[in-house]
Design a protein around this motif. Structure first.
Motif, PDB file in Angstrom:
ATOM      1  N   ILE A 100       0.860  -1.187   0.000  1.00 24.05           N
ATOM      2  CA  ILE A 100       0.000   0.000   0.000  1.00 24.05           C
ATOM      3  C   ILE A 100       0.893   1.233   0.000  1.00 24.05           C
ATOM      4  N   ASP A 101       0.711   2.085  -0.996  1.00 23.21           N
ATOM      5  CA  ASP A 101       1.542   3.283  -1.151  1.00 23.21           C
ATOM      6  C   ASP A 101       0.670   4.513  -0.893  1.00 23.21           C
ATOM      7  N   ILE A 102       0.889   5.138   0.283  1.00 19.18           N
ATOM      8  CA  ILE A 102       0.167   6.367   0.643  1.00 19.18           C
ATOM      9  C   ILE A 102       1.052   7.551   0.284  1.00 19.18           C
ATOM     10  N   PRO A 103       0.611   8.436  -0.626  1.00 22.46           N
ATOM     11  CA  PRO A 103       1.478   9.517  -1.103  1.00 22.46           C
ATOM     12  C   PRO A 103       1.687  10.608  -0.051  1.00 22.46           C
ATOM     13  N   ALA A 104       2.670  11.428  -0.277  1.00 17.00           N
ATOM     14  CA  ALA A 104       2.921  12.573   0.600  1.00 17.00           C
ATOM     15  C   ALA A 104       1.762  13.561   0.501  1.00 17.00           C
ATOM     16  N   ASN A 105       1.515  14.263   1.604  1.00 21.73           N
ATOM     17  CA  ASN A 105       0.443  15.269   1.678  1.00 21.73           C
ATOM     18  C   ASN A 105      -0.947  14.660   1.434  1.00 21.73           C
ATOM     19  N   PHE A 106      -1.089  13.387   1.759  1.00 19.31           N
ATOM     20  CA  PHE A 106      -2.369  12.706   1.521  1.00 19.31           C
ATOM     21  C   PHE A 106      -3.482  13.330   2.361  1.00 19.31           C
ATOM     22  N   GLU A 107      -3.233  13.494   3.670  1.00 16.19           N
ATOM     23  CA  GLU A 107      -4.271  14.060   4.541  1.00 16.19           C
ATOM     24  C   GLU A 107      -4.575  15.502   4.162  1.00 16.19           C
ATOM     25  N   ALA A 108      -3.563  16.262   3.843  1.00 15.14           N
ATOM     26  CA  ALA A 108      -3.778  17.667   3.476  1.00 15.14           C
ATOM     27  C   ALA A 108      -4.599  17.775   2.203  1.00 15.14           C
ATOM     28  N   ASP A 109      -4.325  16.923   1.229  1.00 19.04           N
ATOM     29  CA  ASP A 109      -5.084  16.946  -0.024  1.00 19.04           C
ATOM     30  C   ASP A 109      -6.535  16.539   0.208  1.00 19.04           C
ATOM     31  N   VAL A 110      -6.751  15.562   1.093  1.00 11.32           N
ATOM     32  CA  VAL A 110      -8.123  15.127   1.392  1.00 11.32           C
ATOM     33  C   VAL A 110      -8.896  16.254   2.059  1.00 11.32           C
ATOM     34  N   LEU A 111      -8.270  16.925   3.037  1.00 14.65           N
ATOM     35  CA  LEU A 111      -8.944  18.022   3.741  1.00 14.65           C
ATOM     36  C   LEU A 111      -9.200  19.213   2.823  1.00 14.65           C
ATOM     37  N   ALA A 112      -8.359  19.361   1.791  1.00  7.64           N
ATOM     38  CA  ALA A 112      -8.527  20.469   0.857  1.00  7.64           C
ATOM     39  C   ALA A 112      -9.551  20.155  -0.232  1.00  7.64           C
ATOM     40  N   GLY A 113     -10.114  18.971  -0.195  1.00  6.68           N
ATOM     41  CA  GLY A 113     -11.120  18.615  -1.186  1.00  6.68           C
ATOM     42  C   GLY A 113     -10.568  18.034  -2.462  1.00  6.68           C
ATOM     43  N   ARG A 114      -9.252  17.819  -2.507  1.00  5.83           N
ATOM     44  CA  ARG A 114      -8.677  17.186  -3.686  1.00  5.83           C
ATOM     45  C   ARG A 114      -8.855  15.668  -3.597  1.00  5.83           C
ATOM     46  N   THR A 115      -8.490  14.963  -4.634  1.00  7.42           N
ATOM     47  CA  THR A 115      -8.725  13.506  -4.687  1.00  7.42           C
ATOM     48  C   THR A 115      -7.404  12.759  -4.859  1.00  7.42           C
ATOM     49  N   PRO A 116      -6.616  12.678  -3.805  1.00  5.33           N
ATOM     50  CA  PRO A 116      -5.362  11.907  -3.894  1.00  5.33           C
ATOM     51  C   PRO A 116      -5.663  10.413  -4.000  1.00  5.33           C
ATOM     52  N   ALA A 117      -4.744   9.677  -4.571  1.00  7.87           N
ATOM     53  CA  ALA A 117      -4.944   8.233  -4.788  1.00  7.87           C
ATOM     54  C   ALA A 117      -3.991   7.428  -3.917  1.00  7.87           C
ATOM     55  N   ILE A 118      -4.512   6.344  -3.351  1.00  7.04           N
ATOM     56  CA  ILE A 118      -3.683   5.359  -2.656  1.00  7.04           C
ATOM     57  C   ILE A 118      -3.446   4.211  -3.629  1.00  7.04           C
ATOM     58  N   GLN A 119      -2.199   3.891  -3.858  1.00  7.45           N
ATOM     59  CA  GLN A 119      -1.877   2.794  -4.764  1.00  7.45           C
ATOM     60  C   GLN A 119      -1.749   1.494  -3.977  1.00  7.45           C
ATOM     61  N   VAL A 120      -2.418   0.449  -4.456  1.00  7.78           N
ATOM     62  CA  VAL A 120      -2.312  -0.872  -3.847  1.00  7.78           C
ATOM     63  C   VAL A 120      -1.781  -1.830  -4.901  1.00  7.78           C
ATOM     64  N   ARG A 121      -0.570  -2.327  -4.688  1.00 13.99           N
ATOM     65  CA  ARG A 121       0.005  -3.333  -5.585  1.00 13.99           C
ATOM     66  C   ARG A 121      -0.241  -4.717  -4.988  1.00 13.99           C
ATOM     67  N   VAL A 122      -0.634  -5.655  -5.835  1.00 14.12           N
ATOM     68  CA  VAL A 122      -1.081  -6.961  -5.352  1.00 14.12           C
ATOM     69  C   VAL A 122      -0.353  -8.077  -6.101  1.00 14.12           C
ATOM     70  N   ASP A 123       0.093  -9.072  -5.354  1.00 20.32           N
ATOM     71  CA  ASP A 123       0.630 -10.293  -5.951  1.00 20.32           C
ATOM     72  C   ASP A 123      -0.544 -11.213  -6.251  1.00 20.32           C
ATOM     73  N   ALA A 124      -1.008 -11.199  -7.495  1.00 18.87           N
ATOM     74  CA  ALA A 124      -2.216 -11.946  -7.853  1.00 18.87           C
ATOM     75  C   ALA A 124      -1.952 -13.426  -8.113  1.00 18.87           C
ATOM     76  N   THR A 125      -0.694 -13.878  -7.908  1.00 14.96           N
ATOM     77  CA  THR A 125      -0.487 -15.327  -7.969  1.00 14.96           C
ATOM     78  C   THR A 125      -1.183 -16.005  -6.792  1.00 14.96           C
ATOM     79  N   ALA A 126      -1.320 -15.290  -5.683  1.00 16.70           N
ATOM     80  CA  ALA A 126      -2.156 -15.757  -4.574  1.00 16.70           C
ATOM     81  C   ALA A 126      -3.587 -15.304  -4.879  1.00 16.70           C
TER      82      ALA A 126
END
Length: 375
Positions: A100-126
């Motif tokens: 799970i990759d949470i970007p910098a300034n994530f909380e600040a962007d959320v509070l400012a009404g912007r739409t930051p993205a959290i990246q989730v990389r998955v090993d789909a062999t499982a």
């Protein structure tokens, strides 16, 4: 008729004594219906459990820590901190299933009404862990974000709410399903192996010549092997169903055990006849093993015990209906999971019986040919 019954009874007793004297085969039966069922049912899970998670937290805010703390057991292991450089190799090695990759300034962007993205990389062999785990993470993050903003979800704004009731397995416990399907699996493979080994053992040890000079018919010899080996497996499966699955694993049995036993007896008649058919085709035990393995694998994988028949291509769904294993899986699930009665499962009983008659007719034809060559 009475002579036939008397000869079958004597041959059945002979086969039963021979099987009891074969210590490795008896140990295999005991292991398959006790330890194998328990360890597999407890060890193999279809739901997400103890999935490994790595987290790249470039924000280090109250919101990012809140999301991190919401990822908890039993679904996930505690998240471990990784860097961007470590994440890729960890996924490649299988050390992590989710990153799970949470970007910098994530909380600040959320509070400012912007739409930051959290990246989730998955090993789909499982596959199971990956597919369900992403849904779990999405639900966890959504709930935590709503709580962070003191908001209610969309469902609370609707005039009606959906209330979900899960029938037959309300807690979605995979071992309820796995353990009972293991009964079907073990019955199938052991029936083919035991009766096939009995036929080939007679031929390799030379005792088939003793039977040829006796006033017995091929049908009597074959039926003796079917009754002895099938009877032992039937008793073992019923004991495993009650003692291991119901008592030990605490899996409820919704329907009649006696109705299941009747279906299992018919199914054993079918697969033991198939075992004789395969044994008369093979010249030795190694050949029989090589022949029986793919037959069993196809029967199992297309039966509905591993994956639902409904998810298979339409042509395959139609073809597998002729398989006695598919019909027995339907019967087992209907009786033991849903409490179905004879009025519901009689088509499956009829289909299994018909397959048994066909396999027995073919097996007797091959068996007579084999005895003629031996003579």
């Amino acid at each position: 008729m009475w002579t036939w019954i008397r000869n079958v009874t004597r041959l059945t007793v002979k086969e039963f004594r021979s099987l009891l004297g074969d210590v490795p085969l008896m140990a295999l039966i005991v292991f398959a219906f006790t330890v194998a069922i328990y360890t597999t049912a407890k060890g193999v899970k279809a739901e997400v459990a103890n999935a490994s998670v790595g987290i790249i937290d470039s924000d280090r805010s109250a919101l990012s820590y809140r999301l991190r703390d919401a990822i908890r057991a039993p679904y996930f292991k505690a998240p471990v901190d990784v860097t961007h450089e470590e994440a890729g190799p960890a996924l490649d090695r299988g050390d992590l299933i989710f990153v799970i990759d949470i970007p910098a300034n994530f909380e600040a962007d959320v509070l400012a009404g912007r739409t930051p993205a959290i990246q989730v990389r998955v090993d789909a062999t499982a596959m199971t862990q990956a597919g369900l785990g992403v849904l779990y993470l999405n639900e966890i993050f959504l709930k935590e974000l709503l709580d962070f903003f003191h908001q209610r979800g969309l469902e609370s704004m609707l005039p009606t709410q959906a209330v979900i009731h899960l029938l037959f397995n309300p807690n979605n416990q995979s071992h309820w399903f796995t353990s009972i399907m293991l009964i079907v699996t073990n019955v199938t493979v052991l029936s083919i192996i035991l009766v096939g080994a009995a036929v080939i053992r007679e031929r390799e040890h030379g005792t088939i010549e003793h039977l040829l000079v006796m006033p017995v018919r091929p049908s009597e010899i074959a039926m003796g092997k079917i009754l002895a080996n099938g009877g032992v497996i039937l008793l073992a499966s019923l004991l495993a169903l009650w003692l291991v699955i119901h008592q030990w694993l605490q899996v409820p049995l919704a329907g009649s055990i006696w109705l299941f036993a009747a279906g299992a007896a018919l199914y054993l008649f079918a697969v033991t006849s198939l075992g004789i058919l395969l044994a008369t085709t093979a010249a030795s035990m190694p050949q029989f093993g090589l022949l029986a393995a793919p037959v069993y694998v196809v029967l199992y994988l297309l039966s509905g015990a591993a994956t639902p028949v409904e998810s298979m291509p339409l042509a395959i769904q139609d073809i597998v209906q002729i398989s006695p294993t598919t019909q027995f899986v339907k019967l087992t699930q209907a009786v033991l999971y849903r409490g179905a009665g004879l009025d519901i499962v009689w088509p499956q009983l009829l289909a299994v019986a018909a397959a048994g008659v066909l396999f027995l007719a073919l097996a007797l034809h091959r068996f007579r040919s084999m005895l003629a060559k031996q003579g």
